[in-house]
Design a protein around this motif. Structure first.
Motif, short mmCIF file in Angstrom:
data_model
loop_
_atom_site.label_atom_id
_atom_site.label_comp_id
_atom_site.label_asym_id
_atom_site.label_seq_id
_atom_site.Cartn_x
_atom_site.Cartn_y
_atom_site.Cartn_z
N TRP A 94 0.71 -1.32 0.04
CA TRP A 94 0.09 0.06 0.07
C TRP A 94 0.68 1.13 0.20
CZ3 TRP A 94 -4.66 1.51 -0.86
CH2 TRP A 94 -5.21 3.08 -0.36
N ALA A 95 1.97 1.29 0.86
CA ALA A 95 2.62 2.65 0.98
C ALA A 95 3.15 3.29 -0.32
CB ALA A 95 3.72 2.33 1.87
N ASP A 96 3.62 2.35 -1.27
CA ASP A 96 4.20 2.77 -2.37
C ASP A 96 3.66 2.22 -3.90
OD1 ASP A 96 5.25 0.16 -2.47
OD2 ASP A 96 7.20 0.91 -1.81
N GLN A 97 2.56 1.34 -3.57
CA GLN A 97 1.93 0.59 -4.60
C GLN A 97 2.83 0.03 -5.48
OE1 GLN A 97 -1.73 0.95 -5.19
NE2 GLN A 97 -1.40 1.50 -2.90
N ARG A 98 3.75 -0.44 -5.19
CA ARG A 98 4.78 -1.39 -5.81
C ARG A 98 4.41 -2.77 -5.80
NH1 ARG A 98 11.04 0.57 -4.33
NH2 ARG A 98 11.41 -0.21 -6.44
N VAL A 99 5.07 -3.64 -6.74
CA VAL A 99 4.65 -5.04 -6.64
C VAL A 99 5.93 -5.57 -6.08
CG1 VAL A 99 4.28 -7.16 -7.92
CG2 VAL A 99 3.30 -4.87 -8.67
N TYR A 100 6.12 -6.20 -5.17
CA TYR A 100 7.19 -7.04 -4.51
C TYR A 100 7.17 -8.55 -4.86
CZ TYR A 100 8.42 -2.65 -2.18
OH TYR A 100 8.82 -1.30 -1.84
N ARG A 101 8.31 -9.35 -4.71
CA ARG A 101 8.44 -10.72 -4.58
C ARG A 101 9.09 -11.07 -3.23
NH1 ARG A 101 12.04 -14.32 -7.89
NH2 ARG A 101 12.31 -15.55 -5.93
N ARG A 102 8.67 -12.34 -2.59
CA ARG A 102 9.06 -12.49 -1.21
C ARG A 102 9.52 -14.17 -1.55
NH1 ARG A 102 8.93 -10.69 3.93
NH2 ARG A 102 9.13 -12.04 5.54
N ASP A 103 10.74 -14.57 -1.32
CA ASP A 103 11.09 -15.84 -1.31
C ASP A 103 10.75 -16.65 -0.04
OD1 ASP A 103 12.73 -18.32 -0.79
OD2 ASP A 103 13.93 -17.74 -2.64
N LEU A 104 9.59 -17.54 -0.11
CA LEU A 104 9.24 -17.93 1.09
C LEU A 104 9.95 -19.02 1.90
CD1 LEU A 104 5.46 -18.69 -0.41
CD2 LEU A 104 6.42 -17.06 1.13
N THR A 105 11.11 -19.30 1.10
CA THR A 105 12.16 -20.14 1.76
C THR A 105 12.99 -19.13 2.70
OG1 THR A 105 11.98 -21.72 0.19
CG2 THR A 105 13.92 -21.91 1.75
N GLY A 107 12.87 -15.74 3.01
CA GLY A 107 12.24 -14.41 3.40
C GLY A 107 12.68 -13.12 2.82
N GLU A 108 13.51 -13.51 1.85
CA GLU A 108 14.05 -12.33 1.31
C GLU A 108 12.97 -11.45 0.26
OE1 GLU A 108 17.72 -10.99 -2.17
OE2 GLU A 108 17.14 -13.17 -1.50
N THR A 109 13.07 -10.21 0.30
CA THR A 109 11.60 -9.52 -0.13
C THR A 109 12.41 -8.63 -1.16
OG1 THR A 109 10.35 -9.88 1.60
CG2 THR A 109 9.78 -8.28 0.16
N THR A 110 12.14 -8.38 -2.52
CA THR A 110 12.67 -7.35 -3.30
C THR A 110 11.62 -6.75 -4.34
OG1 THR A 110 12.99 -9.04 -5.05
CG2 THR A 110 14.89 -8.46 -3.67
N ALA A 111 11.58 -5.45 -4.71
CA ALA A 111 10.84 -4.84 -5.58
C ALA A 111 10.77 -5.23 -6.81
CB ALA A 111 10.87 -3.43 -5.52
N LEU A 112 9.82 -5.54 -7.52
CA LEU A 112 9.76 -5.99 -9.11
C LEU A 112 9.32 -4.57 -9.94
CD1 LEU A 112 8.04 -9.41 -9.06
CD2 LEU A 112 10.27 -8.96 -9.07
N THR A 113 8.87 -3.74 -9.27
CA THR A 113 8.47 -2.32 -10.01
C THR A 113 9.26 -1.32 -9.50
OG1 THR A 113 6.54 -2.16 -8.71
CG2 THR A 113 6.27 -3.54 -10.63
N PRO A 114 9.31 0.00 -10.38
CA PRO A 114 10.19 0.79 -10.21
C PRO A 114 9.44 1.88 -9.01
CG PRO A 114 9.77 0.90 -12.38
CD PRO A 114 8.84 -0.12 -11.71
#
Length: 646
Positions: A94-105, A107-114
């Motif tokens: 919600w805060a930045d409306q970006r799309v993120y991916r999170r590795d469920l193994t 827990g690493e979370t990275t942004a997929l959109t600018p």
């Protein structure tokens, strides 16, 4: 011992804080492997939406810690905000409306959109699995200074990172594409202004080319007067879709040649208004059977018998969420409520009929303090039948003096293309347990009763809805169920408009509460452009096209009729509302200053369209109770007096 006390003055074990904390605010339920996942709003965490999963062993745990907030602003109402693909979670924040991916193994979370570079930035929603290593979704971009300056397209995001690929932009409004089982085609729903998605939409199919882009799309179903509200691939050569050519949303099989077959013709709504991208009303069970939501209830559609049969085990569940409904372990998991149950995450075994609660909910007060809704059908002067649900006062500790009748709150729903059901609602119980009756009204324009009933409101908003609510209120007073001298009306959004319109065009009500309302129709959708893109042409159908019907907009705007107010008003408004912005209430209240009309105006920082923070919900409910007590003439023990202005 039962105490005798006037209606409205009863003390209740259900506090405003209990209302704020009640139930499981679950949404966007789905499955990931053998687990059930859902998004869950937490009023005690400032309205943050977290992601929760129920494991196969029955344990329930949060997937995303604070500050992650699984929500998006596509269409301002949001779309499906999460998707699990193998061991990867993809979600919108919600805060930045970006799309993120999170590795469920890991827990690493990275942004997929600018990162966004403008105030409105870019929004994403309705996440779907695409080609291997991709998620497909809707992208919404701001193109100018106005709220309605928006462009949309369908895109593919690589899970490994990289530039998004545009897939299509067939219409101004789009649902995310769905990949066929053989990977050869994609299907989606699109529509253009001035239509709303319940007016007319088109089912589109396009070939997926070797480079991953889409070829030209073909329209297989839908029209200006036929709305497609959900589609799924059945096989590589056929789709299942909810269409309403008969006037009722029914499940159809649609071939790639556009031939369509109604699988079970019924005068029931297996479908509804597509307010949020990703909503669903059916899911495939296999063997020619489908689980469907028929007028809000869970049922099985059997192609062999062409029948739609309610699920007996779910008979007391009258309202299933359309953004939380999935097949799981041979049964159905979803979010459902009933007359004696607030919304909860449940699972029904279709073989045994057993029902399991997947998410624990706060224990409700004793049923002795809860009102069970009674469905009633009322009739207007012109013979129209209006369904409503009546909640009478209920409190085991109190009774009213002989001969006294309770005050009544008439509660029109939002939308106005919405619907109420017979459910336990702690917000309503907050009033009924204190001796105040409530009636929710499915006025003309409501969903669930076929297209003809929805069309009763075409170009008649502010007329039919107002008259239907008046008919219900006055009938309850005439039969002696409620006190005709103590009628009030309350509503939010479109219901706030109906409430304000009722108080400025009728003398039925003594007072009203308008929450995040529409008050100035012309400025909301016309020259002022004060609302967002999704609803910026909504009033073409509800009031009439501009500029031909401009005078109608002016005549039906409560802000232009404040001089004929029948009674005091309480305004409740979120300051970050992009749908019904605070400018509307600000102008109305400013115009009341010094005119001798009692009113109050509470503005809430950090709230959008509808209130999500516990402290806001508490403040709003207690203010509303105090307001009614002062205007309708009863004491409100335990609640601070709301200051009223004139």
């Amino acid at each position: 011992m039962v105490e005798i006390a006037p209606y409205g003055t009863w003390t209740s074990p259900l506090s405003a804080a209990d209302v704020a904390a009640s139930g499981v605010s679950a949404q966007w339920l789905g499955t990931a492997g053998d687990e059930v996942w859902w998004a869950e709003a937490r009023t005690g965490e400032g309205g943050r939406v977290t992601l929760v999963r129920s494991r196969a062993d029955g344990t329930v745990e949060d997937v995303l810690p604070a500050p992650w907030n699984v929500r998006n602003r596509v269409h301002e109402y949001g779309g499906r905000p999460w998707l699990v693909m193998d061991d990867v979670l993809v979600f919108t924040h919600w805060a930045d409306q970006r799309v993120y991916r999170r590795d469920l193994t890991t827990g690493e979370t990275t942004a997929l959109t600018p990162e966004p570079t403008t105030r409105h930035g870019i929004r994403y929603g309705d996440l779907r699995p695409g080609r291997p290593g991709e998620v497909w979704l809707v992208r919404e971009r701001s193109t100018g200074p106005r709220r309605a300056d928006i462009a949309r397209d369908l895109i593919a995001l690589p899970l490994g990172g990289g530039t998004a690929r545009v897939l299509a932009a067939s219409h101004h409004f789009l649902t995310a594409p769905q990949l066929s089982p053989d990977g050869a085609r994609a299907a989606w729903i699109g529509w253009n202004h001035p239509a709303m998605p319940w007016d007319g939409t088109e089912l589109c199919v396009a070939d997926v080319l070797e480079d991953g882009t889409f070829g030209p799309h073909r329209v297989l179903a839908g029209a200006a007067d036929v709305a497609v509200c959900q589609v799924e691939w059945e096989t590589a050569d056929s789709l299942l879709a909810l269409l309403d050519p008969s006037g009722w949303w029914n499940l159809h099989r649609v071939g790639l040649d556009g031939e369509s077959t109604n699988l079970a013709p019924v005068e029931q709504e297996i479908g509804g208004a597509l307010w949020k991208l990703g909503a669903r009303w059916f899911t495939q069970l296999g063997g020619g059977k489908h689980a469907v939501l028929a007028s809000g209830k869970l049922a099985i559609l059997d192609e062999a018998t062409r029948q739609v049969t309610p699920v007996a085990a779910a008979a007391d569940l009258t309202a299933w969420s359309t953004n939380g409904f999935a097949v799981h372990a041979g049964g159905i998991a979803g979010v459902a409520a009933g007359p004696e149950r607030e919304g909860a995450v449940l699972e029904i075994d279709l073989d045994t009929g057993s029902l399991t609660e997947l998410a624990s909910v706060p224990a409700p007060p004793s049923p002795d303090y809860l009102s069970t809704p009674a469905e009633r059908i009322f009739e207007t002067e012109d013979g129209a039948r209006v369904p409503a649900f009546v909640y009478l006062p209920a409190n085991a500790d109190f009774a009213a003096p002989d001969g006294e009748r309770p005050p009544l709150l008439v509660y029109p729903h939002g939308g106005p293309t919405g619907r109420d059901s017979a459910v336990l609602d702690f917000e309503i119980a907050y009033f009924t347990s204190r001796g105040i009756a409530v009636v929710t009204v499915n006025y003309g324009g409501s969903t669930g009763y076929g297209r003809a009933y929805r069309e009763r409101l075409r170009e008649q908003w502010g007329v039919v809805d107002v008259a239907d609510c008046v008919a219900v209120a006055e009938a309850l007073a005439a039969e002696g169920t409620v006190d005709g001298d103590r009628l009030a009306i309350r509503g939010g959004s479109a219901g706030g408009y109906t409430s304000a319109a009722s108080l400025t065009t009728t003398t039925t009500y003594r007072a009203g509460t308008v929450m995040y309302p529409i008050l100035d129709l012309y400025q909301w959708t016309g020259e002022g452009g004060e609302t967002h893109d999704f609803e910026s042409r909504y009033l073409d159908g509800l009031i009439g096209p501009l500029p031909e019907t401009e005078q109608r907009y002016l005549d039906r705007s409560p802000i232009n009729n404040a001089g004929t107010l029948a009674g005091p008003l309480l305004f409740l408004q979120g300051l970050e509302d992009e749908i019904c912005p605070p400018e509307q209430a600000d102008r109305f209240v400013a115009g009341l200053a010094g005119r001798g009309i009692e009113h109050a105006y509470l503005r809430f920082e950090g709230e959008q369209h509808g209130f999500r923070k516990a402290e806001t919900i508490v403040a709003a409910l207690e203010a509303e109770l105090s307001f009614y007590g002062q205007i309708l003439g009863f004491e409100t023990p335990g609640v601070a007096t709301l200051p009223l202005s004139r």
